[in-house]
Design a protein around this motif. Structure first.
Motif, PDB file in Angstrom:
ATOM      1  N   TRP A 153      45.149  35.919  45.360  1.00 57.51           N
ATOM      2  CA  TRP A 153      44.151  36.656  44.894  1.00 57.51           C
ATOM      3  C   TRP A 153      44.925  38.060  44.766  1.00 57.51           C
ATOM      4  N   LEU A 154      46.253  38.352  44.923  1.00 55.12           N
ATOM      5  CA  LEU A 154      46.747  39.724  44.031  1.00 55.12           C
ATOM      6  C   LEU A 154      46.538  39.052  43.144  1.00 55.12           C
ATOM      7  N   PHE A 155      47.684  38.428  42.836  1.00 52.43           N
ATOM      8  CA  PHE A 155      47.828  37.177  41.226  1.00 52.43           C
ATOM      9  C   PHE A 155      46.795  37.923  40.607  1.00 52.43           C
ATOM     10  N   LEU A 156      46.036  37.033  40.792  1.00 49.24           N
ATOM     11  CA  LEU A 156      44.308  37.487  40.143  1.00 49.24           C
ATOM     12  C   LEU A 156      44.182  38.381  40.077  1.00 49.24           C
ATOM     13  N   ALA A 157      43.681  39.641  40.643  1.00 50.80           N
ATOM     14  CA  ALA A 157      43.936  40.752  40.644  1.00 50.80           C
ATOM     15  C   ALA A 157      44.321  41.227  39.537  1.00 50.80           C
ATOM     16  N   ARG A 158      45.683  41.382  39.085  1.00 53.74           N
ATOM     17  CA  ARG A 158      46.528  41.974  38.354  1.00 53.74           C
ATOM     18  C   ARG A 158      46.009  41.307  37.001  1.00 53.74           C
ATOM     19  N   VAL A 159      46.180  39.674  37.019  1.00 56.54           N
ATOM     20  CA  VAL A 159      45.749  38.912  35.747  1.00 56.54           C
ATOM     21  C   VAL A 159      44.675  39.232  35.033  1.00 56.54           C
ATOM     22  N   ARG A 160      43.385  40.174  35.798  1.00 55.84           N
ATOM     23  CA  ARG A 160      42.441  40.472  35.579  1.00 55.84           C
ATOM     24  C   ARG A 160      42.348  41.889  35.552  1.00 55.84           C
ATOM     25  N   GLU A 161      42.967  42.214  36.086  1.00 56.84           N
ATOM     26  CA  GLU A 161      43.270  43.635  35.188  1.00 56.84           C
ATOM     27  C   GLU A 161      43.747  44.205  33.537  1.00 56.84           C
ATOM     28  N   ARG A 162      45.005  42.282  33.742  1.00 54.93           N
ATOM     29  CA  ARG A 162      44.985  42.666  32.406  1.00 54.93           C
ATOM     30  C   ARG A 162      44.132  42.547  31.309  1.00 54.93           C
ATOM     31  N   GLU A 163      43.226  41.841  31.619  1.00 58.16           N
ATOM     32  CA  GLU A 163      42.580  41.534  30.101  1.00 58.16           C
ATOM     33  C   GLU A 163      41.213  42.309  30.268  1.00 58.16           C
ATOM     34  N   GLY A 164      41.392  43.165  30.950  1.00 62.21           N
ATOM     35  CA  GLY A 164      40.569  44.052  31.038  1.00 62.21           C
ATOM     36  C   GLY A 164      39.512  44.288  32.286  1.00 62.21           C
ATOM     37  N   ASP A 165      39.089  43.444  32.704  1.00 57.04           N
ATOM     38  CA  ASP A 165      37.551  42.960  34.064  1.00 57.04           C
ATOM     39  C   ASP A 165      38.233  43.847  35.095  1.00 57.04           C
ATOM     40  N   GLN A 166      37.989  44.896  35.211  1.00 55.96           N
ATOM     41  CA  GLN A 166      38.405  46.178  36.088  1.00 55.96           C
ATOM     42  C   GLN A 166      37.589  45.403  37.175  1.00 55.96           C
ATOM     43  N   ALA A 167      36.363  45.442  37.276  1.00 54.67           N
ATOM     44  CA  ALA A 167      35.745  44.804  38.622  1.00 54.67           C
ATOM     45  C   ALA A 167      35.399  43.470  39.243  1.00 54.67           C
ATOM     46  N   GLY A 168      36.471  42.872  38.563  1.00 53.59           N
ATOM     47  CA  GLY A 168      37.124  41.390  38.984  1.00 53.59           C
ATOM     48  C   GLY A 168      38.407  41.515  39.699  1.00 53.59           C
ATOM     49  N   ALA A 169      38.913  42.432  38.758  1.00 55.28           N
ATOM     50  CA  ALA A 169      40.180  42.765  39.296  1.00 55.28           C
ATOM     51  C   ALA A 169      40.042  43.606  40.790  1.00 55.28           C
ATOM     52  N   VAL A 170      39.055  44.372  41.538  1.00 60.59           N
ATOM     53  CA  VAL A 170      38.614  45.105  42.797  1.00 60.59           C
ATOM     54  C   VAL A 170      38.714  44.278  43.695  1.00 60.59           C
ATOM     55  N   ALA A 171      37.567  43.066  42.981  1.00 56.65           N
ATOM     56  CA  ALA A 171      36.955  42.174  43.962  1.00 56.65           C
ATOM     57  C   ALA A 171      37.578  41.466  44.415  1.00 56.65           C
ATOM     58  N   ALA A 172      39.087  40.966  43.335  1.00 56.91           N
ATOM     59  CA  ALA A 172      40.203  40.203  43.379  1.00 56.91           C
ATOM     60  C   ALA A 172      40.853  40.692  45.019  1.00 56.91           C
ATOM     61  N   ALA A 173      41.706  42.398  44.387  1.00 57.05           N
ATOM     62  CA  ALA A 173      42.465  43.039  45.037  1.00 57.05           C
ATOM     63  C   ALA A 173      42.004  42.663  46.333  1.00 57.05           C
ATOM     64  N   ARG A 174      40.343  43.491  46.668  1.00 62.14           N
ATOM     65  CA  ARG A 174      39.793  43.673  48.152  1.00 62.14           C
ATOM     66  C   ARG A 174      39.879  42.128  49.169  1.00 62.14           C
ATOM     67  N   GLU A 175      39.564  41.345  48.401  1.00 64.59           N
ATOM     68  CA  GLU A 175      40.009  39.438  49.092  1.00 64.59           C
ATOM     69  C   GLU A 175      41.216  39.488  49.067  1.00 64.59           C
ATOM     70  N   ALA A 176      41.752  40.157  48.645  1.00 65.69           N
ATOM     71  CA  ALA A 176      43.359  39.936  49.133  1.00 65.69           C
ATOM     72  C   ALA A 176      44.101  40.571  50.050  1.00 65.69           C
ATOM     73  N   ALA A 177      43.209  41.138  50.612  1.00 68.51           N
ATOM     74  CA  ALA A 177      43.374  42.502  50.827  1.00 68.51           C
ATOM     75  C   ALA A 177      43.204  41.982  52.870  1.00 68.51           C
ATOM     76  N   ARG A 178      41.845  41.417  52.010  1.00 64.61           N
ATOM     77  CA  ARG A 178      41.038  41.121  53.776  1.00 64.61           C
ATOM     78  C   ARG A 178      41.570  39.735  54.757  1.00 64.61           C
ATOM     79  N   ILE A 179      42.125  39.186  53.708  1.00 62.03           N
ATOM     80  CA  ILE A 179      43.247  37.779  54.331  1.00 62.03           C
ATOM     81  C   ILE A 179      44.440  37.971  54.596  1.00 62.03           C
ATOM     82  N   ALA A 180      45.246  39.036  53.420  1.00 65.21           N
ATOM     83  CA  ALA A 180      46.662  39.103  54.645  1.00 65.21           C
ATOM     84  C   ALA A 180      46.236  39.772  55.585  1.00 65.21           C
ATOM     85  N   PRO A 181      47.567  38.749  56.115  1.00 70.06           N
ATOM     86  CA  PRO A 181      48.236  39.461  57.018  1.00 70.06           C
ATOM     87  C   PRO A 181      48.669  40.586  58.019  1.00 70.06           C
TER      88      PRO A 181
END
Length: 181
Positions: A153-181
């Protein structure tokens, strides 16, 4: 192709017509410097059943029924391609590694390690220019659908940010934070 080697001039002409287009396409695509495109074009051509159609057209015989693909054989072939791609990447041949990993993902779309590894290979600076638009994100989404991991999820957030999808990057980062140990 038995029909192409019978010595029949009509058969030879039809074979030349059918094989000329893929050969011309391959010649034109060589300037692209992406060997994967050539291999995929050939695989698509074979998967479309054109060789069987040509045999049926020229010989008048119906092809024998092909057995259904064995799921275990597909899984085994996926693992073989995965390991071969890993060896190629370790040896520094990233283009060959991407080629084999793409084939592994195509054979077993739910094999999360293959999709994950393909995304990481495509993210390499020397390979990134050959990645199709959105391909890295699509590979990560495929891996996450089969096996959710916070690192992906964190990697996806970085990829989406690089592709210009800020909303997708934020959503992926939130999901990463939600399921992280």
């Amino acid at each position: 192709m038995q029909a192409c080697s019978t010595g029949n001039p009509v058969a030879a002409f039809v074979c030349a017509l059918i094989f000329a287009r893929p050969a011309l396409s391959a010649f034109q695509l060589r300037g692209n410097k992406d060997p994967e495109i050539l291999v995929e074009a050939e695989a698509d051509w074979l998967d479309a059943g054109l060789p069987a159609f040509l045999d049926r057209l020229l010989t008048g015989k119906e092809p024998t029924e092909r057995p259904a693909p064995d799921p275990d054989a597909r899984s085994k072939r996926c693992r073989e391609l995965f390991h071969r791609a890993s060896r190629a990447a370790a040896a520094g041949d990233l283009i060959a590694a991407v080629h084999d990993m793409r084939r592994a993902v195509r054979l077993a779309p739910s094999h999360a390690p293959a999709a994950r590894r393909l995304a990481r290979l495509l993210n390499q600076p020397e390979v990134r220019p050959f990645a199709r638009a959105g391909e890295i994100a699509a590979c990560l989404e495929q891996a996450l659908a089969a096996e959710p991991r916070w690192e992906d999820w964190l990697f996806l957030a970085r990829v989406r940010e690089r592709e210009g999808d800020q909303a997708g990057a934020v959503a992926a980062a939130r999901e990463a934070a939600r399921i992280a140990p």
